[in-house]
Design a protein around this motif. Structure first.
Motif, short mmCIF file in Angstrom:
data_model
loop_
_atom_site.label_atom_id
_atom_site.label_comp_id
_atom_site.label_asym_id
_atom_site.label_seq_id
_atom_site.Cartn_x
_atom_site.Cartn_y
_atom_site.Cartn_z
N SER A 33 0.83 -1.21 0.00
CA SER A 33 0.00 0.00 0.00
C SER A 33 0.86 1.26 0.00
O SER A 33 0.44 2.31 -0.51
CB SER A 33 -0.94 0.01 1.20
N ARG A 34 2.09 1.16 0.56
CA ARG A 34 2.99 2.31 0.59
C ARG A 34 3.93 2.32 -0.62
O ARG A 34 4.80 3.19 -0.71
CB ARG A 34 3.82 2.27 1.88
N HIS A 35 3.77 1.37 -1.53
CA HIS A 35 4.61 1.26 -2.73
C HIS A 35 6.09 1.10 -2.37
O HIS A 35 6.98 1.64 -3.03
CB HIS A 35 4.42 2.48 -3.64
N ILE A 36 6.34 0.34 -1.31
CA ILE A 36 7.70 0.04 -0.88
C ILE A 36 8.11 -1.31 -1.47
O ILE A 36 7.44 -2.32 -1.24
CB ILE A 36 7.82 0.01 0.65
N ALA A 37 9.16 -1.31 -2.26
CA ALA A 37 9.61 -2.55 -2.90
C ALA A 37 9.99 -3.58 -1.85
O ALA A 37 10.66 -3.27 -0.86
CB ALA A 37 10.80 -2.25 -3.81
#
Length: 306
Positions: free
Chosen positions: A270-274
């Motif tokens: 959801s936080r677009h953290i790889a």
């Protein structure tokens, strides 16, 4: 090496056979010399004094094959945290050392040190009552001491942290709270639960777990303290953009930790953290850890031992 051709010719050995014999002897000699000269990995276990904890902490360091031979070389380091009920010798008695040696021999991972500190039931955090400041010990004493005792490359880029079960919780907790210290974090079956079990919980085994957790999280366990320290909470707000993240869990984990792993995957997505997250078939046991340990070591190798 010279083959004693004149002596063999006097024995009336045919020239073709003589050449073949000489070739075999040379190859055998080269093999023997190579085998004798091949560097070997080893494990060194020692105590480390701690002013913060007030007692020495045992640790083991897995030294890569070339460590003793190449005195000028500095190495990356992976801090690996054991699970509840285990200790600093997890790579000694669990078969993990043989697995790591095989990966080194097959060149599947680069060379780096693996250091395992003894942590008891601390979950690698500062305790609720403030008496056991294990996280402070790790950051302020353990990492600096290890990296001065051994030939370890300085800086975040060559430092990783990993762990299994309680150690997986600790690795994620430490890396998420101190992303400036680590290039990568990995965890197997991390002890991630969204709500700490209460002593009065009707779930089987929850009372025992609450008593164990009480050593660190308060007695009875303090839900607010658990929430503040949970990697799930930290993952919602920490700056993790530069941290490489891997974790996995069995789909039939004995403690239900796959639910927490899925929750962490959802938060990071959801936080677009790889990140790399896996739910594999398996339970919460050494067989599962051993099966997936190579994957996390290869992940760490790509991150810290390029």
């Amino acid at each position: 090496m010279r083959c004693a051709t004149s002596k063999l010719l006097r024995m009336n050995i045919p020239t073709r056979a003589l050449k073949f014999f000489c070739l075999l002897s040379v190859l055998f000699s080269v093999f023997c010399v190579s085998a004798l000269a091949a560097p070997a990995a080893r494990i060194e276990c020692k105590p480390l004094p701690s002013k913060i904890l007030g007692y020495p902490v045992n640790y083991c360091a897995v030294l890569p094959p070339s460590y003793d031979a190449d005195k000028s070389r500095r190495y990356p380091v992976l801090y690996f945290f054991h699970g509840l009920g285990d200790n600093e010798q997890m790579f000694v008695h669990g078969g993990a050392f043989n697995l790591v040696q095989d990966l080194w021999e097959r060149k599947q991972i680069g060379e780096f040190l693996i250091v395992t500190p003894e942590a008891g039931a601390t979950f690698y955090i500062n305790s609720h009552n403030g008496k056991v400041r294990y996280e402070d010990f790790l950051v302020e004493e353990f990492l600096p001491a290890i990296e001065s005792r051994y030939r370890i490359s300085a800086g975040r880029a060559t430092r990783g942290v990993s762990g299994a079960s309680m150690g997986g919780y600790g690795a994620l907790h430490l890396a998420f709270r101190h992303p400036e210290l680590f290039a990568a974090v990995s965890a197997h079956s991390p002890a991630l639960i969204e709500q700490i079990p209460s002593v009065a919980s009707p779930n089987p085994g929850s009372g025992m777990r609450a008593r164990v957790l009480g050593e660190t999280f308060g007695s009875p366990p303090d839900p607010a303290f658990w929430e503040r320290n949970s990697p799930l909470t930290t993952a919602r707000r920490a700056n993790l953009a530069g941290l490489k993240i891997y974790f996995d869990c069995g789909d039939q984990d004995d403690f239900g930790f796959e639910t927490g792993a899925r929750a962490l995957d959802k938060i990071l997505t959801s936080r677009h953290i790889a990140h790399e997250a896996h739910i594999y078939p398996g339970r919460h046991d050494w067989q599962y850890f051993a099966e997936h340990l190579p994957a996390s070591l290869e992940f760490q190798s790509r991150a810290i031992a390029k």
